[in-house]
Motif scaffolding. Structure first.
Motif, PDB file in Angstrom:
ATOM      1  N   ASP A  95      23.749-103.257 -38.931  1.00  0.00           N
ATOM      2  CA  ASP A  95      22.655-104.058 -39.472  1.00  0.00           C
ATOM      3  C   ASP A  95      21.392-103.216 -39.476  1.00  0.00           C
ATOM      4  OD1 ASP A  95      24.030-106.589 -39.761  1.00  0.00           O
ATOM      5  OD2 ASP A  95      24.002-106.729 -37.576  1.00  0.00           O
ATOM      6  N   LYS A  96      20.647-103.290 -40.555  1.00  0.00           N
ATOM      7  CA  LYS A  96      19.323-102.669 -40.626  1.00  0.00           C
ATOM      8  C   LYS A  96      18.355-103.728 -40.119  1.00  0.00           C
ATOM      9  CE  LYS A  96      16.709 -99.785 -43.791  1.00  0.00           C
ATOM     10  NZ  LYS A  96      16.653 -99.302 -45.187  1.00  0.00           N
ATOM     11  N   VAL A  97      17.567-103.393 -39.085  1.00  0.00           N
ATOM     12  CA  VAL A  97      16.764-104.395 -38.397  1.00  0.00           C
ATOM     13  C   VAL A  97      15.291-104.004 -38.325  1.00  0.00           C
ATOM     14  CG1 VAL A  97      18.738-105.153 -36.996  1.00  0.00           C
ATOM     15  CG2 VAL A  97      17.229-103.360 -36.123  1.00  0.00           C
ATOM     16  N   THR A  98      14.471-104.976 -37.973  1.00  0.00           N
ATOM     17  CA  THR A  98      13.061-104.711 -37.714  1.00  0.00           C
ATOM     18  C   THR A  98      12.905-104.333 -36.243  1.00  0.00           C
ATOM     19  OG1 THR A  98      12.619-107.015 -37.145  1.00  0.00           O
ATOM     20  CG2 THR A  98      12.322-106.385 -39.455  1.00  0.00           C
ATOM     21  N   GLY A  99      11.734-103.853 -35.894  1.00  0.00           N
ATOM     22  CA  GLY A  99      11.476-103.479 -34.504  1.00  0.00           C
ATOM     23  C   GLY A  99      11.522-101.974 -34.339  1.00  0.00           C
ATOM     24  N   GLU A 100      11.646-101.546 -33.105  1.00  0.00           N
ATOM     25  CA  GLU A 100      11.614-100.107 -32.816  1.00  0.00           C
ATOM     26  C   GLU A 100      12.820 -99.367 -33.383  1.00  0.00           C
ATOM     27  OE1 GLU A 100      10.767 -98.998 -28.827  1.00  0.00           O
ATOM     28  OE2 GLU A 100       9.236-100.547 -28.598  1.00  0.00           O
ATOM     29  N   ASP A 101      13.978 -99.998 -33.350  1.00  0.00           N
ATOM     30  CA  ASP A 101      15.186 -99.377 -33.900  1.00  0.00           C
ATOM     31  C   ASP A 101      15.324 -99.788 -35.357  1.00  0.00           C
ATOM     32  OD1 ASP A 101      15.926 -98.364 -31.330  1.00  0.00           O
ATOM     33  OD2 ASP A 101      16.587-100.382 -30.818  1.00  0.00           O
TER      34      ASP A 101
END
Length: 152
Positions: A95-101
């Motif tokens: 999954d492409k996610v928001t946040g630091e990663d």
């Protein structure tokens, strides 16, 4: 997207057994086989049903370990890292996610010995943080099907 009660019954039955015959499915929901076939076709056209699949147990295939890997590409390496993840077959979900990663991926491996070799393929392009999966109390499942009706 609203589904009526019959559509929900059809989808729930197919989630339990995607190989259920049209005849058995029709009996289960109280329609004719052609009626069920038409509803399935419409559910596919609307994108509710994207496909029919097989659920494979990685352990049976020799992948005794799974890991969750959080991946943070180095500056300018996002697309390269995404392509690498797609090319490494042991990554079975991402999954492409928001946040630091930027990515959270699931990796299936035969043993812990293979983990470093796989991660080394992206280590010069991204920072990773890895957790070994001990168990999966909730397997991947669809969201509640009747959400639109509950909101009404």
């Amino acid at each position: 997207m609203k589904m009526d009660e019959t559509d929900i019954k059809i989808v729930e039955a197919l989630i339990d057994d995607a190989r259920m015959s049209l005849k058995d499915l029709a009996t289960h929901v109280g329609l004719s086989s052609p009626g069920v076939s038409e509803r399935i076709r419409r559910l596919q056209e609307r994108g509710v049903i994207r496909g029919f699949t097989v659920d494979i147990d990685p352990k049976v295939l020799g992948y005794s370990l799974q890991a969750i890997v959080r991946i943070r590409p180095l500056p300018g390496k996002l697309h390269i890292v995404q392509q690498l993840i797609q090319e490494i077959p042991e990554f079975c979900e991402c999954d492409k996610v928001t946040g630091e990663d930027c990515f959270v991926a699931r990796l299936a491996i035969p043993s812990i010995d293979q983990l470093d070799g796989i991660l080394d393929r992206i280590s010069d392009k991204a920072e990773t943080s890895t957790s070994i999966v001990k168990s999966q109390p909730i397997r991947r499942r669809p969201p509640p099907l009747a959400v639109a009706e509950k909101a009404s």
